[in-house]
Write a protein that holds these residues in place. Structure first.
Motif, PDB file in Angstrom:
ATOM      1  N   VAL A  77      33.498 -42.386 -35.369  1.00  0.00           N
ATOM      2  CA  VAL A  77      32.069 -41.924 -34.889  1.00  0.00           C
ATOM      3  C   VAL A  77      31.283 -42.597 -36.014  1.00  0.00           C
ATOM      4  CG1 VAL A  77      30.386 -40.404 -34.282  1.00  0.00           C
ATOM      5  CG2 VAL A  77      32.490 -40.146 -33.313  1.00  0.00           C
ATOM      6  N   LEU A  80      31.490 -46.518 -35.811  1.00  0.00           N
ATOM      7  CA  LEU A  80      30.597 -47.078 -34.790  1.00  0.00           C
ATOM      8  C   LEU A  80      29.264 -47.170 -35.224  1.00  0.00           C
ATOM      9  CD1 LEU A  80      30.601 -48.146 -31.794  1.00  0.00           C
ATOM     10  CD2 LEU A  80      30.237 -45.712 -31.064  1.00  0.00           C
ATOM     11  N   TRP A 119      24.320 -41.095 -34.272  1.00  0.00           N
ATOM     12  CA  TRP A 119      25.537 -40.233 -34.692  1.00  0.00           C
ATOM     13  C   TRP A 119      25.511 -38.930 -33.866  1.00  0.00           C
ATOM     14  CZ3 TRP A 119      26.057 -35.573 -37.138  1.00  0.00           C
ATOM     15  CH2 TRP A 119      27.236 -35.350 -37.737  1.00  0.00           C
ATOM     16  N   ILE A 122      26.386 -39.385 -30.173  1.00  0.00           N
ATOM     17  CA  ILE A 122      27.746 -39.704 -29.955  1.00  0.00           C
ATOM     18  C   ILE A 122      28.689 -38.457 -30.214  1.00  0.00           C
ATOM     19  CG2 ILE A 122      29.787 -41.107 -30.650  1.00  0.00           C
ATOM     20  CD1 ILE A 122      27.816 -43.335 -31.178  1.00  0.00           C
TER      21      ILE A 122
ATOM     22  N   LEU B  16      33.907 -55.423 -32.614  1.00  0.00           N
ATOM     23  CA  LEU B  16      34.010 -54.326 -33.538  1.00  0.00           C
ATOM     24  C   LEU B  16      33.757 -52.890 -32.552  1.00  0.00           C
ATOM     25  CD1 LEU B  16      32.495 -55.616 -36.692  1.00  0.00           C
ATOM     26  CD2 LEU B  16      34.777 -54.988 -36.550  1.00  0.00           C
ATOM     27  N   LEU B  17      32.701 -53.095 -31.808  1.00  0.00           N
ATOM     28  CA  LEU B  17      32.290 -51.860 -30.999  1.00  0.00           C
ATOM     29  C   LEU B  17      33.482 -51.654 -30.086  1.00  0.00           C
ATOM     30  CD1 LEU B  17      28.514 -52.782 -30.049  1.00  0.00           C
ATOM     31  CD2 LEU B  17      29.202 -51.331 -31.779  1.00  0.00           C
ATOM     32  N   HIS B  20      35.885 -49.934 -32.053  1.00  0.00           N
ATOM     33  CA  HIS B  20      35.613 -48.419 -32.411  1.00  0.00           C
ATOM     34  C   HIS B  20      35.651 -47.280 -31.247  1.00  0.00           C
ATOM     35  CE1 HIS B  20      34.548 -48.910 -36.440  1.00  0.00           C
ATOM     36  NE2 HIS B  20      33.679 -49.796 -36.104  1.00  0.00           N
ATOM     37  N   ILE B  21      35.232 -47.951 -30.212  1.00  0.00           N
ATOM     38  CA  ILE B  21      35.523 -46.990 -28.924  1.00  0.00           C
ATOM     39  C   ILE B  21      36.785 -46.715 -28.596  1.00  0.00           C
ATOM     40  CG2 ILE B  21      34.714 -47.174 -26.447  1.00  0.00           C
ATOM     41  CD1 ILE B  21      32.398 -48.842 -26.996  1.00  0.00           C
ATOM     42  N   ILE B  24      37.857 -44.090 -30.980  1.00  0.00           N
ATOM     43  CA  ILE B  24      37.521 -42.665 -30.588  1.00  0.00           C
ATOM     44  C   ILE B  24      38.042 -42.175 -29.421  1.00  0.00           C
ATOM     45  CG2 ILE B  24      35.353 -41.468 -29.718  1.00  0.00           C
ATOM     46  CD1 ILE B  24      33.715 -43.472 -31.327  1.00  0.00           C
TER      47      ILE B  24
END
Lengths: 167, 279
Positions: A77, A80, A119, A122, B16-17, B20-21, B24
């Protein structure tokens, strides 16, 4: 091209080491300080403005994931949000002049507020119970980040001006 | 000009996104369990807090040691260290006396107690919320593993070790963390329940039925050992308030103030084995 990417990754790694060092010193002196002070955000903002959006995004990724690794929150998190922070800060600072102190501070404040909002958003979606603003104290974090970030640039300019006068 | 050159920044950001997704998405179903990648990041950067706190302590120590009365300071340190171990000993001796009635049982228990405490320094706190976790400077090389109880210098419960445990650093989940749960009992009225953190300075004692009488502010809580993580008899905190839970008519709403304080946990004790040697 490959050399540039490798250099950027190495520099991002070193900047992250600096962020972890500052975070550790701050946490060691007063743990409650970490509620209002995020060393990783300051480092990402500072280097993104200096080096542009690509470096900012890579640094944001490394710094964010490191912050996640030192926390019990959801891994990824902070990675991102800091990736987006680094990218936005680098991209916008290339298109508008953020050199004057007040404009620089305002720019960093807006970026930090956006990062915190993202932040919270999410985290609220991924794990709602993890959102904890410490009675509103966490809302001071963007302000502290902006003041420290813009102070870094002010000190840098001051040192530059002194050394050029000396030369 | 190829697409990569024209849209380089956007493509890197998109990559990069997506990364990250993906991270997560993989982490959410795992809950608190750490992924290999997260452990790797922790292993890579965990020596830095040790260096940082070591450097700061070194500077402070040089300053104090050189300019203050060095001999007195050295003696003070030695006495503090002794007091630390004596506190732990007294705590456990008292606890054992509660649980073992015969002298033979007591002797057997004390024999297994030797060498079960690993003193450690706190070298970092949670980067997102200081009430969630700590990092200590002892790891698997020192005999520290997952799920070991951690006490402060006065023998009060601080938390337990969790993943990641690296060679010389370990993460500690504090009892104030929202995902922490400790089985406790009050010393006077024997209210038994689960003490859960709220990621703040105050905890909550859950699952005490509204029909159960007794309990008063100030009453001390001890671990029961039912959770198989924390040894029984460790001091945890005091009841702060008791009231009717508006949300649930079945249980009482009891708030607890933990004993440990951030300003006294620069040194902690990891109980690598429960007193008596069992684990």
């Amino acid at each position: 091209m490959r050399e540039t990417i490798a250099k950027d990754v190495l520099q991002a790694f070193l900047a992250t080491l600096a962020a972890v060092f500052i975070y550790s010193v701050a946490g060691g002196s007063a743990p409650a300080l970490l509620v209002v002070f995020n060393a990783f955000s300051v480092v990402v903002l500072y280097f993104s403005v200096r080096r542009g959006e690509v470096f900012g995004a890579v640094l944001g990724t490394v710094c964010g994931l490191t912050q996640d690794a030192f926390s019990l929150g959801v891994f990824g998190v902070a990675g991102l949000t800091k990736t987006l922070l680094g990218f936005w800060a680098g991209y916008i600072s290339r298109r508008i002049d953020v050199a004057p102190f007040t404009r620089n501070a305002l720019f960093m404040l807006v970026m930090s507020v956006l990062e915190m909002a993202l932040w919270v958003l999410i985290t609220a979606v991924v794990r709602p119970a993890s959102v904890n603003l410490h009675g509103g104290l966490s809302l001071l974090q963007p302000l502290v980040t902006a003041v420290l970030g813009s102070s870094l640039f002010a000190v840098e300019r001051w040192i530059g001006a002194r050394s050029s006068r000396g030369a | 000009m190829p697409l990569w050159e024209k849209r380089r920044s956007a493509l890197i950001l998109a990559g990069l996104l997506a990364f990250h997704i993906l991270l997560i998405s993989l982490q959410v179903p795992r809950g608190a369990e750490k992924s290999v990648f997260e452990r790797a990041v922790f292993f890579l950067f965990s020596p830095v807090p040790r260096v940082a706190t070591g450097a700061v302590r070194g500077i402070v120590s040089v300053w104090n040691g050189y300019f203050d009365l060095r001999r007195v300071r050295g003696e003070n340190q030695r006495l503090k260290r002794e007091a630390f171990f004596l506190n732990q000993d007294v705590r456990f001796l008292e606890d054992r006396l509660h649980f073992y009635r015969s002298e033979a049982q007591l002797k057997e228990s004390l024999a297994g107690f030797r060498g079960t405490i690993v003193p450690a320094r706190v070298i970092g706190v949670d980067s997102a919320n200081p009430h969630q976790s700590l990092i200590i400077d002892k790891g698997s090389l020192d005999g520290v593993g997952k799920d070991m109880a951690v006490c402060d210098m006065f023998g009060s419960l601080v938390g337990r070790t969790i993943d990641p445990v690296s060679l010389k650093e370990t993460m500690v989940q504090l009892i104030t963390d929202k995902d922490s749960s400790v089985s406790v009992v009050s010393v006077v009225d024997r209210l038994t329940g689960s003490m859960n953190g709220r990621s703040g300075p105050v905890c909550e004692l859950r699952y005490v039925l509204a029909s159960v009488a007794g309990g008063q502010p100030g009453e001390e809580l001890l671990t029961t050992g039912y959770d198989k993580i924390y040894p029984p008899g460790i001091r945890v905190g005091r009841i702060q308030s008791l009231e009717k839970d508006e949300a649930s008519p079945i249980f009482r709403r009891i708030l607890v103030t933990p004993y440990f304080r951030f300003n006294t946990i620069d040194v902690v004790a990891v109980l690598t084995k429960a007193p008596g040697g069992e684990r």
